[in-house]
Design an enzyme around this catalytic site. Structure first.
Site, PDB file in Angstrom:
ATOM      1  N   ASP A  48       0.851  -1.193   0.000  1.00 22.22           N
ATOM      2  CA  ASP A  48       0.000   0.000   0.000  1.00 22.22           C
ATOM      3  C   ASP A  48       0.889   1.246   0.000  1.00 22.22           C
ATOM      4  O   ASP A  48       1.583   1.513   0.983  1.00 22.22           O
ATOM      5  CB  ASP A  48      -0.904   0.004   1.241  1.00 22.22           C
ATOM      6  CG  ASP A  48      -1.851   1.193   1.249  1.00 22.22           C
ATOM      7  OD1 ASP A  48      -2.973   1.052   0.743  1.00 22.22           O
ATOM      8  OD2 ASP A  48      -1.454   2.273   1.735  1.00 22.22           O
ATOM      9  N   TYR A  53       3.495   9.818  -0.681  1.00 18.65           N
ATOM     10  CA  TYR A  53       4.576   9.206   0.103  1.00 18.65           C
ATOM     11  C   TYR A  53       5.928   9.421  -0.581  1.00 18.65           C
ATOM     12  O   TYR A  53       6.975   9.256   0.053  1.00 18.65           O
ATOM     13  CB  TYR A  53       4.359   7.708   0.341  1.00 18.65           C
ATOM     14  CG  TYR A  53       3.070   7.334   1.061  1.00 18.65           C
ATOM     15  CD1 TYR A  53       2.278   8.297   1.684  1.00 18.65           C
ATOM     16  CD2 TYR A  53       2.642   6.008   1.111  1.00 18.65           C
ATOM     17  CE1 TYR A  53       1.096   7.949   2.321  1.00 18.65           C
ATOM     18  CE2 TYR A  53       1.462   5.656   1.756  1.00 18.65           C
ATOM     19  CZ  TYR A  53       0.687   6.626   2.344  1.00 18.65           C
ATOM     20  OH  TYR A  53      -0.482   6.274   2.977  1.00 18.65           O
ATOM     21  N   LYS A  78      -2.501   5.982  -4.454  1.00 16.02           N
ATOM     22  CA  LYS A  78      -3.598   6.927  -4.142  1.00 16.02           C
ATOM     23  C   LYS A  78      -3.382   8.267  -4.825  1.00 16.02           C
ATOM     24  O   LYS A  78      -2.242   8.730  -4.969  1.00 16.02           O
ATOM     25  CB  LYS A  78      -3.689   7.150  -2.612  1.00 16.02           C
ATOM     26  CG  LYS A  78      -3.658   5.866  -1.804  1.00 16.02           C
ATOM     27  CD  LYS A  78      -3.840   6.092  -0.309  1.00 16.02           C
ATOM     28  CE  LYS A  78      -3.524   4.819   0.467  1.00 16.02           C
ATOM     29  NZ  LYS A  78      -2.120   4.669   0.868  1.00 16.02           N
ATOM     30  N   HIS A 109      -7.351   9.853  -1.948  1.00 15.56           N
ATOM     31  CA  HIS A 109      -6.677   9.787  -0.650  1.00 15.56           C
ATOM     32  C   HIS A 109      -7.484  10.439   0.480  1.00 15.56           C
ATOM     33  O   HIS A 109      -7.593   9.887   1.565  1.00 15.56           O
ATOM     34  CB  HIS A 109      -5.297  10.443  -0.779  1.00 15.56           C
ATOM     35  CG  HIS A 109      -4.286   9.934   0.196  1.00 15.56           C
ATOM     36  ND1 HIS A 109      -2.970   9.736  -0.137  1.00 15.56           N
ATOM     37  CD2 HIS A 109      -4.396   9.586   1.509  1.00 15.56           C
ATOM     38  CE1 HIS A 109      -2.314   9.272   0.932  1.00 15.56           C
ATOM     39  NE2 HIS A 109      -3.156   9.192   1.935  1.00 15.56           N
TER      40      HIS A 109
HETATM   41  N1  LIG Z   1      -5.046   6.639   3.651  1.00 18.62           N
HETATM   42  C1  LIG Z   1      -4.416   7.332   4.568  1.00 18.62           C
HETATM   43  O1  LIG Z   1      -4.702   8.526   4.794  1.00 18.62           O
HETATM   44  C2  LIG Z   1      -3.317   6.692   5.346  1.00 18.62           C
HETATM   45  C3  LIG Z   1      -2.739   7.352   6.454  1.00 18.62           C
HETATM   46  C4  LIG Z   1      -1.739   6.715   7.164  1.00 18.62           C
HETATM   47  C5  LIG Z   1      -1.336   5.441   6.792  1.00 18.62           C
HETATM   48  N2  LIG Z   1      -1.874   4.820   5.686  1.00 18.62           N
HETATM   49  C6  LIG Z   1      -1.445   3.465   5.249  1.00 18.62           C
HETATM   50  O2  LIG Z   1      -1.542   2.549   6.337  1.00 18.62           O
HETATM   51  C7  LIG Z   1      -0.263   1.945   6.567  1.00 18.62           C
HETATM   52  C8  LIG Z   1      -0.085   1.570   8.004  1.00 18.62           C
HETATM   53  O3  LIG Z   1      -0.259   2.693   8.858  1.00 18.62           O
HETATM   54  P1  LIG Z   1       0.934   3.537   9.509  1.00 18.62           P
HETATM   55  O4  LIG Z   1       2.194   3.194   8.803  1.00 18.62           O
HETATM   56  O5  LIG Z   1       0.541   4.937   9.538  1.00 18.62           O
HETATM   57  O6  LIG Z   1       0.967   3.062  11.007  1.00 18.62           O
HETATM   58  P2  LIG Z   1       1.054   1.638  11.776  1.00 18.62           P
HETATM   59  O7  LIG Z   1       1.276   0.530  10.816  1.00 18.62           O
HETATM   60  O8  LIG Z   1      -0.096   1.608  12.710  1.00 18.62           O
HETATM   61  O9  LIG Z   1       2.316   1.851  12.713  1.00 18.62           O
HETATM   62  C9  LIG Z   1       3.612   1.950  12.231  1.00 18.62           C
HETATM   63  C10 LIG Z   1       4.498   2.186  13.457  1.00 18.62           C
HETATM   64  O10 LIG Z   1       4.471   1.028  14.296  1.00 18.62           O
HETATM   65  C11 LIG Z   1       5.794   0.521  14.457  1.00 18.62           C
HETATM   66  N3  LIG Z   1       5.700  -0.958  14.423  1.00 18.62           N
HETATM   67  C12 LIG Z   1       5.491  -1.745  13.346  1.00 18.62           C
HETATM   68  N4  LIG Z   1       5.449  -3.031  13.690  1.00 18.62           N
HETATM   69  C13 LIG Z   1       5.646  -3.086  15.034  1.00 18.62           C
HETATM   70  C14 LIG Z   1       5.722  -4.145  15.967  1.00 18.62           C
HETATM   71  N5  LIG Z   1       5.583  -5.413  15.566  1.00 18.62           N
HETATM   72  N6  LIG Z   1       5.917  -3.835  17.266  1.00 18.62           N
HETATM   73  C15 LIG Z   1       6.053  -2.555  17.676  1.00 18.62           C
HETATM   74  N7  LIG Z   1       5.984  -1.500  16.823  1.00 18.62           N
HETATM   75  C16 LIG Z   1       5.780  -1.764  15.506  1.00 18.62           C
HETATM   76  C17 LIG Z   1       6.607   1.095  13.320  1.00 18.62           C
HETATM   77  O11 LIG Z   1       7.945   1.309  13.694  1.00 18.62           O
HETATM   78  P3  LIG Z   1       9.214   0.714  12.845  1.00 18.62           P
HETATM   79  O12 LIG Z   1       9.041   1.124  11.413  1.00 18.62           O
HETATM   80  O13 LIG Z   1      10.387   1.333  13.523  1.00 18.62           O
HETATM   81  O14 LIG Z   1       9.149  -0.769  13.053  1.00 18.62           O
HETATM   82  C18 LIG Z   1       5.910   2.447  13.083  1.00 18.62           C
HETATM   83  O15 LIG Z   1       6.402   3.413  14.006  1.00 18.62           O
HETATM   84  C19 LIG Z   1       0.702   3.030   6.064  1.00 18.62           C
HETATM   85  O16 LIG Z   1       2.026   2.585   5.921  1.00 18.62           O
HETATM   86  C20 LIG Z   1       0.014   3.442   4.798  1.00 18.62           C
HETATM   87  O17 LIG Z   1       0.225   2.490   3.769  1.00 18.62           O
HETATM   88  C21 LIG Z   1      -2.855   5.442   4.974  1.00 18.62           C
END
Ligand SMILES: NC(=O)c1ccc[n+]([C@@H]2O[C@H](COP(=O)([O-])OP(=O)(O)OC[C@H]3O[C@@H](n4cnc5c(N)ncnc54)[C@H](OP(=O)(O)O)[C@@H]3O)[C@@H](O)[C@H]2O)c1
Length: 276
Positions: A48, A53, A78, A109
């Site tokens: 994704d 990004y 997106k 988005h």
């Molecule tokens: N449509 C939208 O508006 C929107 C907005 C935000 C995100 N997204 C999408 O959703 C995806 C996921 O959301 P997100 O990246 O915002 O947040 P997330 O996946 O909830 O959290 C990522 C954070 O958690 C940490 N983490 C990952 N695995 C872990 C584990 N097993 N134990 C402890 N900590 C862990 C990562 O650190 P490290 O990298 O240091 O491991 C990072 O700081 C995004 O990458 C993106 O593709 C979409």
């Protein structure tokens, strides 16, 4: 390479989507090829990304270098906010950066309700889908009024709505409306982006201890068992593997219910009504 048996969910246009993938928000463009290569090697097949990004080129390079057949990959990108009136050109740029002939899923988005251009953008996405260069189209961060408007004015139902969703912020109204209309929910920020202290909550640590798994694995399992599509992000290979290693246990109904009860309007991202 391993390819764990990630379940697929059916979308309303007859296609399917792997329920667990890998997100690349805040993955540094310079490091993206290495990080997505790690993710593919660990076994992820669903990536994704988004134009904003800034890492579509790196994602595309990793996909190409992997040698994995295109039909085994599921790629989402997106449309960014400043291109809602210019979606066909923005889509071409994304496809070009990814080095792909098609994406599996293309999303608007954010709705930007004050600008009132999302219906125009949605109509452009419909044409892109008709061309076959996006196999499916959907939306992100849409609330009920915007979903209602898209359905009323176009009759074309998004396959997914990608929204901030984790145990502390479940958006029940938009989730219920989406599901009533056959729109699958994708959870962004599934781990609370590391901003909400989800992984330390006793309900979650107790379930982790009971199953011999980590708190992050419990939260990912809660998303899966709740029927959400989920793509946690990590820069670290060992966490990528951890987040994918969630198919050898099952939360009990009581554990799912106690995690669902953590709802506390704990938004960590922007309010879609305020993004303009
Ligand atoms: N449509 C939208 O508006 C929107 C907005 C935000 C995100 N997204 C999408 O959703 C995806 C996921 O959301 P997100 O990246 O915002 O947040 P997330 O996946 O909830 O959290 C990522 C954070 O958690 C940490 N983490 C990952 N695995 C872990 C584990 N097993 N134990 C402890 N900590 C862990 C990562 O650190 P490290 O990298 O240091 O491991 C990072 O700081 C995004 O990458 C993106 O593709 C979409």
């Amino acid at each position: 390479m391993t390819s764990p048996n990630v379940p697929t969910l059916q979308l309303n246009n007859g296609t399917t989507i792997p329920q667990l993938g890998f997100g690349v928000f805040k993955v540094d463009p310079e490091e993206t090829t290495r990080i997505v290569t790690d993710a593919l090697e660990v076994g992820y097949r669903h990536i994704d990304t988004a134009a904003i990004y800034g890492n579509e080129v790196g994602v595309g390079q990793a996909l190409a270098a992997s040698g994995i057949p295109r039909e085994e990959l599921y790629v989402t990108t997106k449309l960014w906010n400043d291109r809602q009136t210019d979606a066909p050109a923005a889509f071409d740029e994304s496809l070009d950066k990814l080095g792909l002939d098609y994406v599996d899923l293309y999303l608007i988005h954010w709705p930007l309700p004050q600008r009132e251009t999302y219906v125009q953008a949605w109509k452009a996405l419909e044409k892109i889908a008709e061309s076959g260069r996006a196999k499916s189209i959907g939306v992100s961060n849409f609330l009920v009024p915007q979903l209602e408007k898209v359905l009323a004015e176009t009759g074309v139902v998004p396959v997914v709505n990608q929204i901030e969703l984790h145990p502390a912020h479940q958006q029940p109204a938009v989730t219920a409306y989406s599901r009533e209309h056959g729109i699958q929910i994708e959870s962004w920020g599934p781990l609370g982006q590391g901003k909400y202290p989800l992984l330390e909550l006793p309900v979650i640590t107790a379930a982790a201890e009971a199953h011999g798994k980590t708190p992050a694995q419990v939260v990912i399992r809660w998303h899966l068992q709740s029927g959400f599509i989920v793509f946690p992000k990590s820069n670290r290979r060992e966490r990528m593997a951890e987040n994918l290693d969630v198919f050898d246990f099952e939360l009990t109904d009581a554990e799912v219910a106690s995690i669902t009860a953590l709802e506390s309007a704990g938004r960590v991202g922007a309010d879609p009504n305020e993004v303009n």
